[in-house]
Scaffold this active site. Structure first.
Site, mmCIF file in Angstrom:
data_model
loop_
_atom_site.group_PDB
_atom_site.id
_atom_site.type_symbol
_atom_site.label_atom_id
_atom_site.label_comp_id
_atom_site.label_asym_id
_atom_site.label_seq_id
_atom_site.Cartn_x
_atom_site.Cartn_y
_atom_site.Cartn_z
ATOM 1 C CB SER A 82 -0.950 0.026 1.200
ATOM 2 O OG SER A 82 -0.239 0.128 2.411
ATOM 3 C CE LYS A 130 -2.927 2.165 4.117
ATOM 4 N NZ LYS A 130 -2.298 0.982 4.727
#
Length: 220
Positions: A139, A176
């Site tokens: 990701s 993230k």
């Protein structure tokens, strides 16, 4: 994005490639030619451009005109595990803990999550790190964080906008880019295949576990 055979890099080319990755992790963007020249003591940005063209020719990056800063990590480089030439030697001596899979609901630093202890030169990182976290998934590949990498994490419970954080949402832990809003948080992936995770702070449990301050290319 290019998908070509990677050619070996010289020591200086490897250093510049690693510097590009470090900048992408720390700043969310590749460095400018001027920043590369300043970091390596080149007399002009033209010398940096020559090295970038060599990295492009060897398949490790892709240079694009007409885009901001114009440096992209090639698809072949993302999938490769060959970028561990300068990785510090890992061993079983006392040092930093490598955190592996984190069970849902369990503290990230619980003893059962520690895979091993390794000796690492802290000067490799932008700030002093408290532990290493093994990356799972893809990701964050757009800023050079690949599966099996080790992220150097500084323990923290707050972060600034756009920092790369280790966050806990309810019982799940994720890495993230952090953005705070009035009553919510956006956790943004660096991969076009993943939508941002929107966290409602009024209805969901959320906590920052740490901030990414460095990376070690570990390979497979």
């Amino acid at each position: 994005m290019k998908d070509t055979e990677l050619l070996p890099l010289t020591k200086r080319q490897q250093q510049i490639f690693d510097f590009i990755l470090d900048c992408m992790v720390a700043n969310g963007a590749p460095p400018t030619r001027v920043e590369i020249a300043d970091n390596f003591g080149f007399r002009s940005p033209n010398a940096a451009e020559d090295h970038l063209k060599a990295l492009d020719k060897k398949g490790h990056i892709e240079l694009r005109s007409g885009t901001s800063r114009g440096i992209f990590i090639s698809e072949s480089a993302r999938l490769s595990s060959m970028f561990d030439n300068d990785m510090p030697e890992l061993g079983n001596s006392n040092g930093m803990a490598v955190i592996g899979d984190v069970a849902a609901g369990a503290p990230i630093f619980a003893s059962q999550h520690i895979q091993k202890m390794v000796s690492v030169d802290q000067s490799l990182f932008s700030q002093k790190a408290d532990f290493l976290l093994k990356v799972r998934g893809d990701s964050m590949i757009n800023i050079g964080i690949f599966e099996h990498d080790l992220l150097a994490i500084r323990k923290a419970n707050t972060a600034r906008d756009n920092e790369i954080v280790v966050a806990r949402i309810d019982d799940e832990v994720t890495v993230k880019r952090y953005r705070r809003h009035a009553a919510s948080v956006s956790l943004i992936a660096e991969n076009d295949n993943y939508a941002p995770i929107e966290v409602d702070l009024q209805t969901q449990s959320f906590a920052i576990e740490g901030i990414v301050v460095g990376l070690i290319r570990q390979g497979l």
